[in-house]
Design an enzyme around this catalytic site. Structure first.
Site, PDB file in Angstrom:
ATOM      1  CB  ALA A  66     -68.113 -24.324  23.309  1.00 41.29           C
ATOM      2  N   GLY A 109     -70.737 -20.337  25.871  1.00 45.17           N
ATOM      3  CA  GLY A 109     -69.378 -20.017  26.304  1.00 45.17           C
ATOM      4  C   GLY A 109     -69.007 -18.560  26.058  1.00 45.17           C
ATOM      5  CD  GLU A 112     -70.619 -20.954  30.163  1.00 45.82           C
ATOM      6  OE1 GLU A 112     -70.261 -21.355  29.027  1.00 45.82           O
ATOM      7  OE2 GLU A 112     -70.911 -21.712  31.085  1.00 45.82           O
TER       8      GLU A 112
HETATM    9  N1  CAA Z   1     -70.133 -23.324  17.082  1.00 45.60           N
HETATM   10  C1  CAA Z   1     -69.778 -23.546  15.814  1.00 45.60           C
HETATM   11  N2  CAA Z   1     -70.264 -22.828  14.766  1.00 45.60           N
HETATM   12  C2  CAA Z   1     -71.145 -21.844  15.045  1.00 45.60           C
HETATM   13  C3  CAA Z   1     -71.570 -21.568  16.358  1.00 45.60           C
HETATM   14  C4  CAA Z   1     -71.027 -22.357  17.415  1.00 45.60           C
HETATM   15  N3  CAA Z   1     -71.335 -22.145  18.698  1.00 45.60           N
HETATM   16  N4  CAA Z   1     -72.459 -20.573  16.314  1.00 45.60           N
HETATM   17  C5  CAA Z   1     -72.592 -20.212  15.021  1.00 45.60           C
HETATM   18  N5  CAA Z   1     -71.790 -20.980  14.254  1.00 45.60           N
HETATM   19  C6  CAA Z   1     -71.637 -20.949  12.797  1.00 45.60           C
HETATM   20  C7  CAA Z   1     -72.828 -21.544  12.092  1.00 45.60           C
HETATM   21  O1  CAA Z   1     -72.713 -22.947  12.048  1.00 45.60           O
HETATM   22  C8  CAA Z   1     -72.732 -20.896  10.734  1.00 45.60           C
HETATM   23  O2  CAA Z   1     -71.732 -21.575   9.996  1.00 45.60           O
HETATM   24  P1  CAA Z   1     -71.985 -21.952   8.423  1.00 45.60           P
HETATM   25  O3  CAA Z   1     -72.094 -20.592   7.748  1.00 45.60           O
HETATM   26  O4  CAA Z   1     -70.759 -22.712   8.067  1.00 45.60           O
HETATM   27  O5  CAA Z   1     -73.264 -22.706   8.398  1.00 45.60           O
HETATM   28  C9  CAA Z   1     -72.194 -19.500  11.061  1.00 45.60           C
HETATM   29  O6  CAA Z   1     -71.606 -19.595  12.364  1.00 45.60           O
HETATM   30  C10 CAA Z   1     -73.266 -18.436  11.130  1.00 45.60           C
HETATM   31  O7  CAA Z   1     -74.269 -18.886  12.036  1.00 45.60           O
HETATM   32  P2  CAA Z   1     -75.833 -18.909  11.666  1.00 45.60           P
HETATM   33  O8  CAA Z   1     -76.014 -19.152  10.204  1.00 45.60           O
HETATM   34  O9  CAA Z   1     -76.495 -19.847  12.596  1.00 45.60           O
HETATM   35  O10 CAA Z   1     -76.197 -17.387  11.992  1.00 45.60           O
HETATM   36  P3  CAA Z   1     -77.629 -16.809  12.426  1.00 45.60           P
HETATM   37  O11 CAA Z   1     -77.472 -15.317  12.389  1.00 45.60           O
HETATM   38  O12 CAA Z   1     -78.707 -17.444  11.640  1.00 45.60           O
HETATM   39  O13 CAA Z   1     -77.833 -17.296  13.944  1.00 45.60           O
HETATM   40  C11 CAA Z   1     -77.122 -17.644  16.233  1.00 45.60           C
HETATM   41  C12 CAA Z   1     -76.997 -16.794  14.953  1.00 45.60           C
HETATM   42  C13 CAA Z   1     -78.510 -17.493  16.834  1.00 45.60           C
HETATM   43  C14 CAA Z   1     -76.080 -17.119  17.208  1.00 45.60           C
HETATM   44  C15 CAA Z   1     -76.864 -19.144  15.892  1.00 45.60           C
HETATM   45  O14 CAA Z   1     -75.667 -19.223  15.162  1.00 45.60           O
HETATM   46  C16 CAA Z   1     -76.736 -20.042  17.075  1.00 45.60           C
HETATM   47  O15 CAA Z   1     -77.719 -20.380  17.706  1.00 45.60           O
HETATM   48  N6  CAA Z   1     -75.484 -20.470  17.403  1.00 45.60           N
HETATM   49  C17 CAA Z   1     -75.227 -21.439  18.422  1.00 45.60           C
HETATM   50  C18 CAA Z   1     -75.334 -20.830  19.800  1.00 45.60           C
HETATM   51  C19 CAA Z   1     -75.099 -21.887  20.853  1.00 45.60           C
HETATM   52  O16 CAA Z   1     -75.806 -22.868  20.945  1.00 45.60           O
HETATM   53  N7  CAA Z   1     -74.087 -21.671  21.713  1.00 45.60           N
HETATM   54  C20 CAA Z   1     -73.769 -22.556  22.814  1.00 45.60           C
HETATM   55  C21 CAA Z   1     -72.692 -23.505  22.418  1.00 45.60           C
HETATM   56  S1  CAA Z   1     -72.382 -24.729  23.665  1.00 45.60           S
HETATM   57  C22 CAA Z   1     -71.319 -24.010  24.787  1.00 45.60           C
HETATM   58  O17 CAA Z   1     -70.976 -22.861  24.671  1.00 45.60           O
HETATM   59  C23 CAA Z   1     -70.805 -24.912  25.876  1.00 45.60           C
HETATM   60  C24 CAA Z   1     -70.209 -24.244  27.069  1.00 45.60           C
HETATM   61  O18 CAA Z   1     -70.915 -23.646  27.867  1.00 45.60           O
HETATM   62  C25 CAA Z   1     -68.798 -24.358  27.363  1.00 45.60           C
END
Ligand code: CAA
Length: 257
Positions: A66, A109, A112
């Site tokens: 998400a 998500g 999921e």
């Molecule tokens: N939401 C919004 N933006 C996201 C995102 C997310 N879930 N995941 C990545 N991005 C964005 C980052 O903010 C970044 O944007 P900027 O360039 O503007 O800073 C861009 O995508 C690239 O991401 P990273 O620089 O972090 O890339 P990376 O290769 O270093 O890391 C990753 C990759 C490990 C996937 C890392 O991005 C990460 O941990 N993302 C979040 C994963 C997460 O926590 N997901 C769960 C969300 S909660 C959910 O999903 C609720 C539900 O169950 C319904």
């Protein structure tokens, strides 16, 4: 011109292919993306030329979850009254087979959403995880339920409690995915599956999908009863006569639906 900004929709033979296309945010599932996805799924489901739907992302990410930026300021009870996760479940209403073709990150998500599809085909680069706990929340689109049913309690609990990611190989061993293929073959393999499905009897395919999915919802006895009703009802289709005649005459079947 496409009506969509965050997804790409194309046809590859009998497959309707939906690519999540927000690469700068690793395909984070914001409200606009999920609304577009729901719309495209319904359109492909209604298109008689489409036998199966493939849902995919890009090389780096299927979807990283998400959209955290969009969620950050959501508050209770407003977020409860306007359940932003509900539209994702559009994938559950599709009657044709939906194949998740996952390369790169399928997190939160994203994992999921892949699990809501009928099956997951994984590239060797796929990484699965439920990292919500790192954000002070828990999975909210079925992760705690579907992951547990797919891979068992201990593995699901470890992933949900610690946020640890699983490789494609581990996901294969755990039974989360149907198969792992080299990344370059991900879409061709998914299209091959759709092509095979396109040669089969559409009512049999629809009932097969419904019956297997019922195994997630029903007690065993009820699930078996549902299966038996579907099975016996297929003897009312011309395709059953054709399929069995073709076998006995040693020729390919020509199913009409
Ligand atoms: N939401 C919004 N933006 C996201 C995102 C997310 N879930 N995941 C990545 N991005 C964005 C980052 O903010 C970044 O944007 P900027 O360039 O503007 O800073 C861009 O995508 C690239 O991401 P990273 O620089 O972090 O890339 P990376 O290769 O270093 O890391 C990753 C990759 C490990 C996937 C890392 O991005 C990460 O941990 N993302 C979040 C994963 C997460 O926590 N997901 C769960 C969300 S909660 C959910 O999903 C609720 C539900 O169950 C319904």
């Amino acid at each position: 011109a496409s009506p969509y900004e965050m997804i790409l929709v194309e046809r590859q033979g009998p497959a309707g292919l939906i690519r999540l296309n927000r690469p700068k945010a690793l395909n984070a599932l914001c409200d606009q993306l999920t609304a577009e996805l729901a719309d495209a799924l319904a359109a492909l489901d209604a298109d008689p030329a489409v036998a199966a739907i493939i849902l995919t992302g890009n090389e780096k990410a299927f979807a990283a979850g998400a959209d955290i930026r969009e969620m950050q300021d959501r508050a209770f009870p407003a977020t409860y009254m306007k359940d932003f996760v509900a539209p994702w479940e559009a994938v559950l209403s599709v009657r044709k087979p939906v194949i998740a073709a996952v390369a790169g990150f399928a997190l939160g998500g994203g994992c999921e959403l892949a699990m809501m599809c009928d099956l997951i085909l994984a590239a060797d680069s796929a990484r699965f995880g439920q990292p919500e706990i790192n954000l002070g929340i828990i999975p909210g689109a079925g992760g705690s339920q579907r992951l547990t049913r797919a891979i068992g309690k201990s593995k699901a609990m470890e992933m949900v409690l610690t946020g640890r990611m699983m490789s494609a190989e581990e996901a294969d061993r755990a039974g989360l995915v149907a198969r792992v293929v080299p990344a370059a073959e991900l879409i061709p393999e998914a299209v091959k599956m759709a092509e095979k499905i396109a040669t089969l009897s559409p009512p049999a395919v629809a009932m097969a999908k419904e019956a297997v999915n019922a195994a997630f919802e029903l007690p065993l006895r009820e699930g078996v009863r549902l299966e038996r009703r579907f099975f016996l009802s297929l003897f009312g289709t011309p395709d059953q006569k054709e399929g069995m005649a073709a076998f006995l005459e040693k020729r390919p079947a020509a199913f009409k639906g």
